[in-house]
Motif scaffolding. Structure first.
Motif: not given
Length: 230
Positions: A143, A177-178, A181, A184-185, A190, A192, A196-198, A200
């Motif tokens: 990530n 984006a990743i 994300s 955020a994780v 949210y 991983q 939402a993770g998928s 991103a």
């Protein structure tokens, strides 16, 4: 020209290997990701070991993409070429730590099987810690570091014109984006493994697959030689 075309084909094949190996490894690891339950259960050691093998293939393919692209990128942007190669090495190193964590869980389950029931809590705690190490490496490697590497490669190809500009823009969007994300994780917004993770991760997945197919079928775009230094 023939050597460059061959380099493009090898790089494209390696990118496809990274995608297949990463998906297969994660799917095969699934039973061991709940470390505490795994060490006290019947286990699926062969499946987890196969997942580790897939991750080792992933590790080699990740390094391979950095090595294969280095001479091509260096002709136009040596600093970016070196940064991408080093970044892929770092990504592979983080993945390796996660592999060791999963293999250690398998070893721990074997020891727990032959130990007395009074040691169960200790084995569960150790397995939970090892699984947490894998989870953190999964966040940092595929990530954070992957996102940074994607940005470097997409930017280098955007400037050099080695692939069409719309494709490089997809890479720039995907890398951003990743990385966002992952932050955020990291702060618990949210999980991983979530919708939402998928979502991103999809642009990066699309970037690598389309780039791989492009390199395999068309190779690099012809680029004018860089001007000689004064």
């Amino acid at each position: 020209m023939e050597a460059t075309r061959r380099t493009a084909a090898v790089t494209g094949a390696l990118f496809l290997v990274t995608e297949v190996a990463a998906i297969a490894g994660l799917a095969l690891y699934r039973p061991a990701l709940d470390g505490a339950a795994y060490v006290t259960g019947t286990g699926a050691d062969q499946r987890v070991l196969l997942g580790a093998l897939c991750e080792m293939v992933l590790l080699l393919a990740v390094v391979g993409t950095g090595v294969s692209l280095f001479p091509v990128l260096r002709r136009r942007h040596e600093a970016l070429a070196l940064g991408y190669a080093c970044g892929r090495l770092l990504e592979a190193a983080v993945i390796a730590v996660g592999i060791v964590g999963m293999l250690a869980v398998v070893t721990l389950r074997g020891k727990a099987t032959h130990a007395g029931s009074g040691d169960g809590a200790a084995f569960e705690a150790a397995a939970t810690a090892l699984t947490a190490i894998h989870d953190w490496t999964f966040l940092l490697g595929p990530n954070v570091v992957l996102g940074a590497n994607t940005l470097v490669l997409a930017y280098a190809m955007h400037r050099s014109g080695l692939v069409p500009r719309p494709l490089t823009l997809l890479g720039l969007v995907g890398g951003t984006a990743i990385c966002a994300s992952a932050v955020a994780v990291l702060f618990g917004i949210y999980p991983q493994v979530s919708v939402a993770g998928s979502a991103a991760a999809l642009p990066v997945f699309a970037w690598e697959v389309i780039l791989a197919v492009r390199l395999l079928t068309r190779g690099f775009e012809p680029v004018a030689p860089a001007p000689a230094p004064a």
